[in-house]
Design an enzyme around this catalytic site. Structure first.
Site, mmCIF file in Angstrom:
data_model
loop_
_atom_site.group_PDB
_atom_site.id
_atom_site.type_symbol
_atom_site.label_atom_id
_atom_site.label_comp_id
_atom_site.label_asym_id
_atom_site.label_seq_id
_atom_site.Cartn_x
_atom_site.Cartn_y
_atom_site.Cartn_z
ATOM 1 N N GLU A 43 -19.505 -7.438 15.303
ATOM 2 C CA GLU A 43 -20.501 -6.452 15.703
ATOM 3 C C GLU A 43 -19.793 -5.456 16.614
ATOM 4 O O GLU A 43 -19.145 -5.862 17.590
ATOM 5 C CB GLU A 43 -21.665 -7.121 16.441
ATOM 6 C CG GLU A 43 -22.779 -6.149 16.783
ATOM 7 C CD GLU A 43 -23.948 -6.812 17.492
ATOM 8 O OE1 GLU A 43 -24.859 -6.086 17.918
ATOM 9 O OE2 GLU A 43 -23.931 -8.052 17.638
ATOM 10 N N ARG A 273 -15.646 -22.898 17.934
ATOM 11 C CA ARG A 273 -15.232 -21.700 18.655
ATOM 12 C C ARG A 273 -14.000 -21.999 19.506
ATOM 13 O O ARG A 273 -13.699 -23.148 19.800
ATOM 14 C CB ARG A 273 -16.355 -21.211 19.573
ATOM 15 C CG ARG A 273 -17.626 -20.831 18.865
ATOM 16 C CD ARG A 273 -18.705 -20.438 19.847
ATOM 17 N NE ARG A 273 -18.338 -19.245 20.606
ATOM 18 C CZ ARG A 273 -19.122 -18.667 21.504
ATOM 19 N NH1 ARG A 273 -20.296 -19.207 21.800
ATOM 20 N NH2 ARG A 273 -18.742 -17.594 22.139
ATOM 21 N N LYS A 283 -19.362 -11.525 25.338
ATOM 22 C CA LYS A 283 -19.140 -10.082 25.370
ATOM 23 C C LYS A 283 -20.068 -9.402 26.373
ATOM 24 O O LYS A 283 -19.704 -8.386 26.979
ATOM 25 C CB LYS A 283 -19.329 -9.476 23.971
ATOM 26 C CG LYS A 283 -18.073 -9.515 23.126
ATOM 27 C CD LYS A 283 -18.109 -8.543 21.976
ATOM 28 C CE LYS A 283 -18.987 -9.019 20.861
ATOM 29 N NZ LYS A 283 -18.863 -8.134 19.656
#
Length: 568
Positions: A43, A273, A283
């Site tokens: 994104e 992850r 983020k």
């Protein structure tokens, strides 16, 4: 011959990650006509970090290993947070890591298709417009052990839903007044199935489509469908998407029904992850650090962003080596930052040019060396790679050495400079310290020594054994420099799990700036991104803040892991 071949195949099979084994199984079963197509779908709402780098290595690596293609797709469904700056930097970071995509796509490429799909769902009685508040919707969702309650708008007529959905995509529509929800199962134990929101109203202009759209698809509605539209065979993502997978598959089922075909469908596979000690990967939190000036920018060398690590002097190969070493599993873990630094250290040892730098200088005068005389001595650029060649360093009567390399009253095992003992100056001569001069505060201002003219490196007299070797710089043949020393950005091992505000957990000593430093003149030829080893100190790189006459260097990593010893 046969035994050797079987052993090789077995070893290769064992070396495959569980994701690669699943892909290999799909190929063997002939799924999707034997095609392999992956995608990396960031994104564009921030800079990518080392966690994304792990996904990049997987997505591009699987395609490369099995002769497929990996595309880059920007999931740009939320114009409130996205812009072209992030798009450009994500592309630069992927290239720097050593990967190249097949095609570049955007979720916004499919806004028309997604809109048409939503209308198809409404006409099928599988979606409805809900005019409740977000709080009401959340309250009616229930809990994992209690079923949700249906919305009062769940059974409104199809024609009314179509009219309201069209109204959602007008400038007059009020944000938050309406959403489109998929009509699935309010009693499903998977909370994601309880009539998920698939469209909401946003009036902020989109970085690609401008003001054409006022209703935007939610991530869960756009992601899997984009995979389907593009022909992705394996949608590889992280473990938090495990509970989303049934919804992913359900929407693919609907698309297959809409298109009237059953031959192709993407497969979602999840892996763990990448989490690092003394680091946050959110983020949102990283952006807050930037926006609030708590770091110098997304590329601050303390940040876990790819551009921050590049600016700090990490090599792309060292990051890839680290990711490969920790592997891919089905459970999350917290990886020690020291493992990453070890990978950096190992790679830079093969690549870094060895030079001399003095960070805390004190003057050394060789009293029996002729005044005005200089010598050009040869220094090996990298003992690990002969092809890197050599450069010259100037020797003279007055030198800079590290202040910590001298002690007037030294303990027995101090093998550096102290009165009455010999040490070697690297690439030069053996010297014996004869004393020092102090100022009124008792600080050493100058150190005195005598050299042995027959002990120059390479001469017969150089064979004499001494226990200490020091680096140095000629005071008249060096350059001033600023050196930035970096430490862990956070002071607690797992800041992501700490209940305190993450700002309170920042390490106040994560950056130390040294201004009174000196480096070899040879370093004026270097540029940002070059790998350097300051001998006996650590690995460094030239920072982009450097200007003519004012060099700035970032410390990449020390020669040894000193963090563990200090923080035991």
């Amino acid at each position: 011959m046969t035994i050797e071949k079987n052993l090789t195949e077995g070893e290769e099979k064992k070396s495959l990650s569980f994701v690669e084994q699943m892909v290999e199984g799909d190929l063997a079963a002939g799924k999707n006509d034997g095609r392999i197509q992956t995608r990396f779908p960031p994104e564009p709402n921030g800079y990518i970090h080392i966690g994304h780098a792990k996904a990049i290595c997987m997505d591009f690596g699987v395609a490369e290993k099995f002769g497929g293609i990996c595309n880059l797709r920007f999931d740009d469904t939320n114009p409130t947070k996205e812009n072209t700056e992030y798009v450009e930097n994500i592309m630069n970071d992927i290239k720097w890591l050593g990967f190249q995509w097949g095609n570049v796509y955007y979720a916004s490429d499919y806004f028309e298709k997604l809109w048409d799909f939503a209308i198809w769902l409404i006409k099928k009685g599988l979606a409805y417009v809900d005019e409740q508040t977000s709080e009401q919707i959340a309250e009616q969702k229930g809990t994992p052990t209690q079923p949700g309650k249906p919305s009062p708008f769940r059974d409104r007529p199809i024609e009314e839903n179509l009219r309201l959905f069209e109204q959602m995509n007008t400038p007059e529509a009020v944000e938050g007044s309406m959403v489109l929800r998929a009509k699935l199962d309010m009693a499903n134990p998977n909370m994601h199935f309880r009539d998920p929101i698939i469209y909401r109203i946003i009036h902020i202009p989109h970085h690609r489509t401008g003001t054409k759209w006022h209703a935007y698809p939610m991530y869960d509605f756009a992601h899997g469908q984009s995979d389907y539209f593009e022909g992705v065979t394996h949608s590889i993502c992280t473990l938090e998407f495990v509970p989303h997978r049934p919804l992913y598959d359900k929407f693919v089922d609907f698309l297959q029904e809409k298109d009237g075909q059953q031959d192709y469908r993407p497969r979602q596979i999840e892996f763990n992850r990448l989490n690092l000690t003394y680091t946050v990967m959110s983020k949102r939190k990283l952006k807050a650090l930037v926006d609030e000036g708590l770091v110098s920018g997304w590329d601050d060398p303390r940040m876990p962003t790819v551009c921050g690590m590049r600016r700090r002097g990490y090599s792309a190969q060292s990051i890839r080596n680290f990711i490969d070493s920790i592997g891919y599993t089905k459970f999350d873990a917290l990886n020690d930052y020291a493992l990453l630094e070890a990978a950096v250290r190992e790679d830079l040892n093969k690549k870094a040019c060895r030079v001399s730098a003095v960070l805390n200088p004190v003057k050394l005068i060789i009293t029996n060396y002729p005044e005005g005389k200089t010598e050009e001595l040869t220094a090996i650029n990298n003992p690990e790679n002969e092809a890197d060649g050599t450069h010259t360093i100037t020797f003279s009567r007055e030198l800079w050495i590290e202040r910590d390399d001298f002690m007037e009253d030294a303990p027995k095992k101090f093998f550096r400079m102290t009165p009455g003992k010999e040490v070697r100056l690297k690439n030069a001569y053996i010297i014996m310290c004869t004393g020092c001069k102090k100022n009124e505060a008792g600080e050493v201002e100058e150190i005195y020594a005598e050299y042995d003219p027959e002990s120059k490196s390479g001469m017969a007299g150089a064979d004499r054994k001494v226990k200490g070797t020091l680096h140095w710089l000629s005071t008249q043949h060096c350059l001033p420099a600023e050196v930035r020393l970096y430490d862990r950005l956070f002071s607690v091992e797992n800041p992501g799990a700490d209940e305190r505000d993450f700002r309170e957990l920042l390490n106040p000593e994560s950056l130390t700036v040294l201004n009174n430093c000196y480096v070899e003149q040879y370093l004026k030829e270097k540029k940002p991104g070059d790998f350097l080893q300051f001998q006996r100190i650590g690995y460094f790189t030239l920072d982009e803040d450097s200007k003519d006459g004012q060099l700035v260097f970032n410390k990449t990593v020390g020669l040894k892991d000193t963090w563990a010893k200090i923080n035991k």
